[in-house]
Design an enzyme around this catalytic site. Structure first.
Site, PDB file in Angstrom:
ATOM      1  N   ASP A  25      26.240 -36.682 -52.382  1.00 53.14           N
ATOM      2  CA  ASP A  25      27.165 -37.773 -52.710  1.00 53.14           C
ATOM      3  C   ASP A  25      28.452 -37.254 -53.351  1.00 53.14           C
ATOM      4  O   ASP A  25      28.996 -37.874 -54.264  1.00 53.14           O
ATOM      5  CB  ASP A  25      26.484 -38.798 -53.626  1.00 53.14           C
ATOM      6  N   ARG A  27      12.504 -25.976 -42.895  1.00 50.99           N
ATOM      7  CA  ARG A  27      13.601 -26.946 -43.008  1.00 50.99           C
ATOM      8  C   ARG A  27      14.784 -26.523 -42.149  1.00 50.99           C
ATOM      9  O   ARG A  27      15.468 -27.365 -41.555  1.00 50.99           O
ATOM     10  CB  ARG A  27      14.031 -27.107 -44.469  1.00 50.99           C
ATOM     11  N   ASP A  71      29.665 -34.427 -47.287  1.00 48.12           N
ATOM     12  CA  ASP A  71      29.871 -32.987 -47.277  1.00 48.12           C
ATOM     13  C   ASP A  71      28.537 -32.311 -47.573  1.00 48.12           C
ATOM     14  O   ASP A  71      27.480 -32.954 -47.499  1.00 48.12           O
ATOM     15  CB  ASP A  71      30.981 -32.561 -48.244  1.00 48.12           C
ATOM     16  N   HIS A 110      26.847 -45.397 -50.511  1.00 49.09           N
ATOM     17  CA  HIS A 110      26.007 -45.093 -51.678  1.00 49.09           C
ATOM     18  C   HIS A 110      26.038 -46.269 -52.647  1.00 49.09           C
ATOM     19  O   HIS A 110      27.108 -46.849 -52.888  1.00 49.09           O
ATOM     20  CB  HIS A 110      26.533 -43.828 -52.373  1.00 49.09           C
ATOM     21  N   GLY A 156      27.306 -31.368 -50.338  1.00 46.68           N
ATOM     22  CA  GLY A 156      26.717 -31.717 -51.614  1.00 46.68           C
ATOM     23  C   GLY A 156      25.935 -33.019 -51.542  1.00 46.68           C
ATOM     24  O   GLY A 156      25.711 -33.580 -50.463  1.00 46.68           O
ATOM     25  N   ARG A 193      17.476 -37.757 -46.169  1.00 46.29           N
ATOM     26  CA  ARG A 193      17.459 -36.290 -46.171  1.00 46.29           C
ATOM     27  C   ARG A 193      18.866 -35.762 -46.449  1.00 46.29           C
ATOM     28  O   ARG A 193      19.855 -36.356 -46.006  1.00 46.29           O
ATOM     29  CB  ARG A 193      16.989 -35.739 -44.825  1.00 46.29           C
ATOM     30  N   ILE A 194      18.945 -34.653 -47.154  1.00 42.81           N
ATOM     31  CA  ILE A 194      20.230 -33.987 -47.363  1.00 42.81           C
ATOM     32  C   ILE A 194      20.574 -33.208 -46.102  1.00 42.81           C
ATOM     33  O   ILE A 194      19.763 -32.426 -45.598  1.00 42.81           O
ATOM     34  CB  ILE A 194      20.167 -33.057 -48.585  1.00 42.81           C
ATOM     35  N   LEU A 195      21.757 -33.424 -45.585  1.00 37.13           N
ATOM     36  CA  LEU A 195      22.178 -32.776 -44.348  1.00 37.13           C
ATOM     37  C   LEU A 195      22.685 -31.372 -44.627  1.00 37.13           C
ATOM     38  O   LEU A 195      23.345 -31.116 -45.633  1.00 37.13           O
ATOM     39  CB  LEU A 195      23.270 -33.607 -43.679  1.00 37.13           C
TER      40      LEU A 195
END
Length: 203
Positions: free
Chosen positions: A143, A65, A139, A107, A141, A91-93
């Site tokens: 959302d 990842r 950021d 969102h 986290g 995907r989470i950045l």
């Protein structure tokens, strides 16, 4: 502001919010690229139909990842954006990404309520009478970034997750292009107070 603001969008799926951005007047913003993690994303076809350059960075082509995150950063950097806009990117950045690029997301809930992938379903399960959508800075986290703007959507007594999601999407398609255009016109600023970032409206 008369300088073009270069926008790169990220999308993983059908790209309805991406289409709403394509259809809108974002001046001085201009979408100069779409990047997807999914080679089968319908958003890629939407971009091609609009003559927007595309890039695909599939997770499966990277050993880890972390390597994928580095590949995504390099791909977006090649497009040299002023602003990155998420349009259904699933995907989470990585922290390195959001520290490198100003990134905005929409969102399907009134954050901080109901973060995560199932905003409409979670709102129904909780029994709220009002939900909506939130445009926010991204950021590290999930959302949790500073809120830019929100719009309310009533929850009806006969709503299902799909009917509620459809009405939230209608509001997203109105709100998101408006916020992005305003951002490109200098309507917002990021400030820091006691170590916490927030977004303020200037005009």
């Amino acid at each position: 502001m008369d300088r073009q603001v270069r926008i790169v969008c990220l999308a993983s799926g059908s790209g309805t919010n991406f289409q709403a951005l394509l259809d809108a007047d974002l001046t001085p913003g201009q979408i100069i690229g779409l990047v997807s993690d999914n080679p089968n994303a319908k958003a890629l076809k939407r971009a091609q139909d609009a003559n927007v350059p595309t890039r695909v960075v599939p997770m499966g082509e990277f050993a880890t990842r972390d390597a994928w995150n580095e590949g995504l950063i390099e791909t977006v950097e090649e497009l040299n954006p002023d602003l990155v806009v998420l349009a259904g990117f699933m995907r989470i950045l990585a922290p390195a990404f959001v520290s490198r690029f100003i990134t905005i997301n929409i969102h399907p809930a009134l954050l901080p309520s109901f973060p995560g992938a199932h905003g409409a379903r979670d709102a129904l399960a909780y029994g709220v009478k009002i939900t909506g959508c939130t445009v926010h800075l991204v950021d590290a986290g999930v959302d949790t970034g500073p809120i830019i703007e929100q719009a309310a959507v009533p929850v009806l007594s006969d709503d299902t997750p799909s009917t509620l999601q459809a009405r939230i999407q209608q509001e997203e398609h109105r709100l998101y292009p408006t916020v992005i255009k305003d951002w490109c016109n200098g309507a917002y600023a990021i400030t820091t107070d006691s170590g916490r970032s927030r977004v303020i409206r200037l005009i």
